[in-house]
Design an enzyme around this catalytic site. Structure first.
Site, PDB file in Angstrom:
ATOM      1  N   GLU A   1      10.749  -8.384  83.547  1.00  0.00           N
ATOM      2  CA  GLU A   1      11.495  -9.642  83.661  1.00  0.00           C
ATOM      3  C   GLU A   1      12.065  -9.665  85.078  1.00  0.00           C
ATOM      4  OE1 GLU A   1      15.258 -12.288  82.233  1.00  0.00           O
ATOM      5  OE2 GLU A   1      15.420 -10.138  82.499  1.00  0.00           O
TER       6      GLU A   1
ATOM      7  N   ASP B   1      13.974  -5.756  80.531  1.00  0.00           N
ATOM      8  CA  ASP B   1      15.043  -6.724  80.757  1.00  0.00           C
ATOM      9  C   ASP B   1      15.688  -6.491  82.130  1.00  0.00           C
ATOM     10  OD1 ASP B   1      16.754  -8.822  79.508  1.00  0.00           O
ATOM     11  OD2 ASP B   1      18.330  -7.337  79.820  1.00  0.00           O
TER      12      ASP B   1
END
Ligand code: NOJ
Length: 546
Positions: free
Chosen positions: A269, A208
């Site tokens: 990401e 993330d």
């Protein structure tokens, strides 16, 4: 399951756990729900699942606010069940990718709680970004950085003596405090968390906010100009995005993943402006793969998509990494909705009615064609749960049911991302559509059950069957051949992948003939294996003439 290179060509299915399947009737998806649907996923024909955060969390941001990285949130189950799921997924031939959230912890995390009661300058505060404010009494935030969700990225704390004190950085919600990655303990802790899950058989991690970990130590102003821009990415020497220092972190992570047999893998990401910057995340010794957001951000436009495809292939092949493709996830509008608008580009931070009317039938036609385009490309493809059902966004979630922190942070100007996170329809039951027995945590739109797995399994023309057929054909093909363009015009993309597959996508307004002698394999508009001309917003797979 023996192939250590599986991650170079996999089709990976994203499970947004809260909205996948609810087994215990609390209105929220859970691990047992996933376990009960592994057969469905294996049947669909994907190679791996990526599960969004399932860790103990106050859930202010869908679990991306982690309180304990080694515990399962009780809403979802427990560690034993997580282990069972990993084992069962493997038995179904599915690899398991988890989500790691290294940029920030929940403010409920014990580290942050300790920092709150510790004085300025203490070791407890050093694990986060605690900084004195500006102004004579420190009453102004340390700089102009903004939260991606709206408002300042700084929150002032009250010190133990009851006086207003320092500010801490939160690039997302105030309940998500950014960690200080120049602190060695933060490095050690995350290597240990990765090990904890790798040891339990997890095959990899999605990282993330992979670009955000390293911040400029001087916290300089960013100098926002345009009122609406939440994250500036095209700023040279950006103080908190895509800084060179992140790569040293990922070199250590890669080394750790390589100690396992088979090696574990990562997908970053990484929202960065161009393919060259993206390639730095997957250069030798770095991560394995990264999401390719320029593909997802493109309009439904032959020119735009083909130039993203070209620049991706070029940038990835230079560093020896496989290209990846993604059209949907839990942060963006679903393609059926987005492609049904006059402007089909992904709009940063915006969704729903504020972007104008949607022609759902047009959107669905394009979304089906787009899936065939994506699955014909070399490399890795990501499918977001419900994409195989051609789900649209829920555009009319009542205001009092909106959960996304973007809604409150934007003062009610942005509805946020709930529209693409609505619990999945599994059956024809008009009450809850088989998601679970209770009222789901986010309301489903009226008639949601008509999109259900049950109704689509019975309908050979459904998007489910289109995707399942495409995955089956994709699996049967040699994954190696590179893409070779046959036509790249304003209205048609036509390319070959070796002798076995040709893909034609018609973006224009007039029909495109099927090349003489080619054997039709699959179409996005009909189940007939037909040599009929390819209509607008339609894709076809063919075996080219020898
Ligand atoms: C990206 C995640 O996909 C998104 O859902 C989340 O809000 C932010 N990172 C913050 O963790």
């Amino acid at each position: 399951m023996a192939d250590a290179q599986w991650w170079r060509t996999a089709a990976i299915y994203q499970i947004y756990i809260r909205s996948f399947a609810d087994s215990d009737g609390d209105g929220i998806g859970d691990i047992a729900g996933i376990r009960s649907r592994l057969g469905y996923l294996a049947q669909l024909g994907v190679d791996a699942i990526w599960i969004t955060p399932w860790y103990a969390s106050p859930n202010n941001d869908g679990g991306y606010d982690v309180r304990d990285y080694r515990a399962i949130d009780p809403t979802y189950g427990d560690l034993r069940e997580a282990e069972l799921l990993i084992g069962e997924a493997h038995q179904h031939g599915l690899r398991v990718i988890l989500d790691v959230v290294p940029n920030h912890t929940s403010t409920d995390h014990p580290w942050f709680q300790a920092a709150l009661v510790a004085p300025p300058g203490s070791p407890e505060r050093a694990r986060y970004h605690f900084v004195d404010g500006r102004g004579s009494g420190g009453e102004l935030p340390p700089n102009d950085w903004r939260s991606t969700f709206g408002g300042s990225a700084w929150q002032r704390v009250t010190e133990v003596d009851g006086e207003p004190g320092q500010w801490y950085l939160h690039l997302f919600d105030p309940s998500q405090a950014d960690l200080n990655w120049s602190h060695p303990e933060v490095h050690r802790e995350f290597l240990d968390i990765l090990r904890f899950w790798f040891d339990r058989g997890v095959d990899g991690f999605r990282i993330d906010v992979a670009t955000g970990l390293v911040k400029h130590p001087g916290y300089p102003d960013l100098g926002y100009r345009e009122e609406d821009l939440l994250v500036l990415t095209n700023v040279p020497d950006h103080p908190h995005r895509d800084r060179d220092g992140v790569h040293a972190i990922y070199r250590d992570w890669r080394r750790l993943a390589g100690e396992y047999d088979p090696p574990r893998i990562f997908v970053a990401e990484a929202w960065v402006a161009d393919s060259e910057r993206l390639a730095r995340y997957v250069a030798p010794g770095q991560l394995h793969t990264t999401f390719n957001f320029p593909f997802l951000q493109s309009a439904w436009d032959a020119g735009e998509l083909s130039s993203v495809i070209e620049s991706t292939l070029h940038a990835m092949s230079r560093v020896g990494a496989p290209p990846t493709w993604v059209l949907s996830n839990h942060d963006v509008e679903r393609t059926v909705t987005r492609y049904g608008r006059a402007d089909t580009r992904k709009q940063p931070g915006r969704s729903g009615h504020e972007l104008g009317p949607v022609d759902i039938e047009l959107g669905r036609r394009r979304a089906r064609a787009a899936i065939l385009l994506m699955l014909a490309l070399p490399g890795v493809a990501y499918l977001y749960q419900g994409e195989e059902l051609g789900l649209p966004d829920h555009m009319d979630i009542p205001v009092d049911r909106i959960q996304d922190p973007i809604w409150t942070r934007s003062g009610g100007r942005r509805r946020g991302r709930d529209g693409c996170r609505v619990p999945l329809p599994w059956t024809l039951d008009p009450k809850g559509a088989g998601f679970g027995s209770a009222d789901p945590w986010l309301p489903q739109p009226h008639g949601w059950e008509t999109h259900s797995v049950q109704s689509q399994l019975d309908d050979p023309t459904s998007t489910y069957h289109l995707v399942a057929r495409a995955l089956r054909i994709r699996r049967s093909l040699d994954p190696a051949p590179e893409l070779e363009w046959v036509v790249r015009s304003d209205s048609v993309l036509r390319f070959r992948r070796g002798p076995a597959l040709e893909c034609i996508v018609n973006f224009g307004a007039t029909e495109v003939p099927v090349p003489a002698g080619a054997v039709p394999l699959l179409r996005s508009d009909t189940i007939d294996v037909t040599p009929d001309p390819i209509g607008p917003d339609t894709a076809a797979w063919l075996r080219p003439r020898g």
